[in-house]
Design a protein around this motif. Structure first.
Motif, PDB file in Angstrom:
ATOM      1  N   THR A 227      -8.729 110.069 -21.400  1.00  0.00           N
ATOM      2  CA  THR A 227     -10.059 110.968 -21.377  1.00  0.00           C
ATOM      3  C   THR A 227     -10.769 110.463 -22.182  1.00  0.00           C
ATOM      4  N   THR A 228     -11.949 110.271 -21.400  1.00  0.00           N
ATOM      5  CA  THR A 228     -13.550 110.522 -21.827  1.00  0.00           C
ATOM      6  C   THR A 228     -14.622 110.914 -22.134  1.00  0.00           C
ATOM      7  N   SER A 229     -15.856 110.274 -22.873  1.00  0.00           N
ATOM      8  CA  SER A 229     -16.975 110.969 -21.927  1.00  0.00           C
ATOM      9  C   SER A 229     -17.959 110.134 -22.333  1.00  0.00           C
ATOM     10  N   ASN A 230     -19.315 110.518 -21.852  1.00  0.00           N
ATOM     11  CA  ASN A 230     -20.676 109.222 -21.615  1.00  0.00           C
ATOM     12  C   ASN A 230     -19.911 108.025 -21.011  1.00  0.00           C
ATOM     13  N   TRP A 231     -19.366 108.211 -20.029  1.00  0.00           N
ATOM     14  CA  TRP A 231     -19.509 107.341 -18.602  1.00  0.00           C
ATOM     15  C   TRP A 231     -20.456 106.606 -18.249  1.00  0.00           C
ATOM     16  N   PRO A 232     -20.164 104.796 -18.201  1.00  0.00           N
ATOM     17  CA  PRO A 232     -21.861 104.293 -18.637  1.00  0.00           C
ATOM     18  C   PRO A 232     -22.455 104.102 -16.732  1.00  0.00           C
ATOM     19  N   ASP A 233     -22.209 105.240 -16.154  1.00  0.00           N
ATOM     20  CA  ASP A 233     -23.228 106.010 -15.281  1.00  0.00           C
ATOM     21  C   ASP A 233     -24.845 104.972 -14.912  1.00  0.00           C
ATOM     22  N   TYR A 234     -24.861 105.854 -16.640  1.00  0.00           N
ATOM     23  CA  TYR A 234     -26.811 105.537 -17.607  1.00  0.00           C
ATOM     24  C   TYR A 234     -26.812 103.734 -17.188  1.00  0.00           C
ATOM     25  N   VAL A 235     -26.347 103.805 -17.013  1.00  0.00           N
ATOM     26  CA  VAL A 235     -26.742 101.803 -16.239  1.00  0.00           C
ATOM     27  C   VAL A 235     -27.544 101.407 -15.623  1.00  0.00           C
ATOM     28  N   PHE A 236     -27.338 102.100 -14.380  1.00  0.00           N
ATOM     29  CA  PHE A 236     -27.859 102.681 -13.498  1.00  0.00           C
ATOM     30  C   PHE A 236     -29.234 103.705 -12.956  1.00  0.00           C
ATOM     31  N   ASP A 237     -29.691 104.158 -14.225  1.00  0.00           N
ATOM     32  CA  ASP A 237     -30.896 104.479 -13.771  1.00  0.00           C
ATOM     33  C   ASP A 237     -31.808 104.163 -14.221  1.00  0.00           C
ATOM     34  N   GLU A 238     -32.897 104.306 -13.262  1.00  0.00           N
ATOM     35  CA  GLU A 238     -34.234 104.144 -13.393  1.00  0.00           C
ATOM     36  C   GLU A 238     -34.995 103.697 -15.048  1.00  0.00           C
ATOM     37  N   ASN A 239     -34.400 104.556 -15.920  1.00  0.00           N
ATOM     38  CA  ASN A 239     -35.336 104.411 -17.096  1.00  0.00           C
ATOM     39  C   ASN A 239     -34.346 103.505 -18.194  1.00  0.00           C
ATOM     40  N   TYR A 240     -33.263 103.100 -17.573  1.00  0.00           N
ATOM     41  CA  TYR A 240     -32.491 102.524 -18.401  1.00  0.00           C
ATOM     42  C   TYR A 240     -33.345 101.327 -19.138  1.00  0.00           C
ATOM     43  N   GLU A 283     -19.692  99.169 -19.007  1.00  0.00           N
ATOM     44  CA  GLU A 283     -21.547  98.929 -19.249  1.00  0.00           C
ATOM     45  C   GLU A 283     -21.412  97.922 -18.957  1.00  0.00           C
ATOM     46  N   LYS A 284     -21.170  96.645 -20.101  1.00  0.00           N
ATOM     47  CA  LYS A 284     -21.369  95.188 -20.330  1.00  0.00           C
ATOM     48  C   LYS A 284     -20.738  94.281 -18.181  1.00  0.00           C
ATOM     49  N   VAL A 285     -20.277  95.223 -17.828  1.00  0.00           N
ATOM     50  CA  VAL A 285     -20.367  95.231 -15.771  1.00  0.00           C
ATOM     51  C   VAL A 285     -20.844  95.086 -15.450  1.00  0.00           C
ATOM     52  N   GLU A 286     -21.583  97.229 -15.280  1.00  0.00           N
ATOM     53  CA  GLU A 286     -22.435  97.123 -14.668  1.00  0.00           C
ATOM     54  C   GLU A 286     -23.494  96.557 -15.281  1.00  0.00           C
ATOM     55  N   GLU A 287     -23.551  96.002 -16.696  1.00  0.00           N
ATOM     56  CA  GLU A 287     -25.089  95.628 -16.567  1.00  0.00           C
ATOM     57  C   GLU A 287     -25.383  94.311 -15.927  1.00  0.00           C
ATOM     58  N   LEU A 288     -24.286  93.338 -15.637  1.00  0.00           N
ATOM     59  CA  LEU A 288     -24.255  92.535 -15.101  1.00  0.00           C
ATOM     60  C   LEU A 288     -24.449  92.190 -14.518  1.00  0.00           C
ATOM     61  N   THR A 289     -23.642  93.410 -13.832  1.00  0.00           N
ATOM     62  CA  THR A 289     -23.681  93.218 -11.676  1.00  0.00           C
ATOM     63  C   THR A 289     -25.412  93.340 -12.060  1.00  0.00           C
ATOM     64  N   LEU A 290     -26.121  93.358 -12.322  1.00  0.00           N
ATOM     65  CA  LEU A 290     -27.449  94.338 -11.738  1.00  0.00           C
ATOM     66  C   LEU A 290     -27.934  92.989 -12.086  1.00  0.00           C
ATOM     67  N   HIS A 291     -27.959  92.708 -13.334  1.00  0.00           N
ATOM     68  CA  HIS A 291     -28.693  90.997 -13.579  1.00  0.00           C
ATOM     69  C   HIS A 291     -28.102  89.730 -12.336  1.00  0.00           C
ATOM     70  N   LEU A 292     -27.109  90.062 -12.278  1.00  0.00           N
ATOM     71  CA  LEU A 292     -26.836  89.026 -10.811  1.00  0.00           C
ATOM     72  C   LEU A 292     -27.140  89.392  -9.273  1.00  0.00           C
ATOM     73  N   ILE A 293     -28.047  91.503  -8.677  1.00  0.00           N
ATOM     74  CA  ILE A 293     -28.225  91.519  -8.231  1.00  0.00           C
ATOM     75  C   ILE A 293     -29.585  91.024  -8.048  1.00  0.00           C
ATOM     76  N   GLU A 294     -30.317  90.958  -9.596  1.00  0.00           N
ATOM     77  CA  GLU A 294     -32.658  90.501  -9.963  1.00  0.00           C
ATOM     78  C   GLU A 294     -32.182  88.883  -9.349  1.00  0.00           C
ATOM     79  N   LYS A 295     -30.705  88.393 -10.323  1.00  0.00           N
ATOM     80  CA  LYS A 295     -30.853  86.758  -9.596  1.00  0.00           C
ATOM     81  C   LYS A 295     -30.778  86.007  -8.574  1.00  0.00           C
ATOM     82  N   ASP A 296     -29.787  87.398  -7.763  1.00  0.00           N
ATOM     83  CA  ASP A 296     -29.658  87.206  -6.475  1.00  0.00           C
ATOM     84  C   ASP A 296     -31.066  87.263  -5.996  1.00  0.00           C
TER      85      ASP A 296
END
Length: 316
Positions: A227-240, A283-296
């Motif tokens: 069990t954990t908290s603060n799951w990194p969906d915040y990476v996809f927030d527009e203000n992140y 969090e790093k996977v999600e950031e990497l995904t955003l970087h890949l989307i941007e590079k794509d």
């Protein structure tokens, strides 16, 4: 006539002699089997007591309990305790416990071993308890029933009752075991195999400070839920605010690990929190995904531009 009178006199005398055999002098000692008795009654040989039922030995003549004991001693000169050998012994103030069977010892009150004032049915002081053999009631899966507790309600084995150091190992009628101190149950184990420990548990080594469970060695499991908290969906927030690849490159060149991830030294010395580590990796996977989307998107834009240039040159 004279002869009959003499016979009568002889019979009366014989009767007097027979009666006198049951009367002993008020002073001196009486000996049976000895001509030199050393006590009030000195019997050299065995004694038969047949009253047509239970025979009795009285230690007084009064009508109240004198609280006297019948002593069995080796001799008047050596007043050490002698033994008692019997087929069965009943120690009770009445016959409510029936007659003991052969080799049975039935005690109405308490039995003390190593203590003159037993406080329980069996009070053992000054030594250990050794049990050989087993009870007639069989145990589970062929285990010998060496020690049994029979009770209709909850029962317990208690160490130092009503003391500050009191500990209790209890047996509940619901089939659970309880280990406790004072008013608290610190460990529970029910008959289905579920265990509960209130505080901490260490396996294979010392307990690590701050941990509820410490295991020194390998853990094997089919499934682990953390069990954990603060799951990194915040990476996809527009203000992140995400570091650029250039910033990440500079950080890695300097520190030799990703930002936000423990270094090798930190991980080896302090360990890692499994739930927190999974969150950081995601969090790093999600950031990497955003970087890949941007590079794509950038690559697609470059391709579109190249196609336009190609079409322009083909028309010339």
């Amino acid at each position: 006539m004279r002869m009959k009178f003499l016979v009568l006199i002889l019979l009366m005398g014989a009767s007097g002699i027979s009666y006198a055999q049951n009367t002993f002098p008020t002073t001196g000692n009486v000996g049976i089997g000895t001509t030199s008795p050393t006590n009030k009654l000195d019997i050299r040989g065995t004694i038969t007591m047949d009253n047509g039922g239970d025979a009795a030995i009285y230690t007084g003549l009064g009508t109240t309990d004198l609280s006297r004991y019948l002593l069995l001693l080796n001799s008047a000169a050596a007043r050490s305790a002698s033994g008692l050998k019997a087929g069965g012994v009943l120690v009770a103030g009445n016959y409510a416990y029936a007659n003991p069977g052969k080799n049975d010892l039935i005690v109405e009150g308490n039995v003390g071993i190593g203590t003159p004032s037993p406080q329980a049915k069996l009070d053992l002081q000054g030594g250990g308890l050794s049990i050989g053999g087993s009870n007639p009631t069989a145990g589970i899966n062929g285990f010998k029933n060496v020690f049994q507790i029979k009770a209709t309600d909850h029962a317990a084995i208690i160490f130092n009752p009503r003391e500050a150091t009191e500990l209790m190992f209890g047996f509940h009628t619901n089939g659970s075991f309880y280990w406790g101190t004072g008013a608290n149950y610190v460990m529970q184990l029910n008959k289905t195999g579920d265990a509960h420990i209130s505080n901490t548990l260490s396996v294979g080594g010392a307990l690590k400070s701050g941990s509820k469970l410490s295991v020194k060695g390998k853990i094997s499991a089919q499934e682990v839920e953390v069990t954990t908290s603060n799951w990194p969906d915040y990476v996809f927030d527009e203000n992140y605010e995400m570091k650029s690849l250039a910033e990440i490159e500079a950080f890695v060149n300097e520190h030799k690990h990703l930002p936000g991830i423990p270094s090798k030294k930190e991980a080896e010395e302090a360990g890692v929190n499994l739930g927190d580590m999974n969150r950081k990796l995601l969090e790093k996977v999600e950031e990497l995904t955003l970087h890949l989307i941007e590079k794509d998107k950038e690559l697609t834009d470059v391709k579109d531009r190249l196609l336009l240039l190609e079409k322009a040159f083909s028309k010339q």
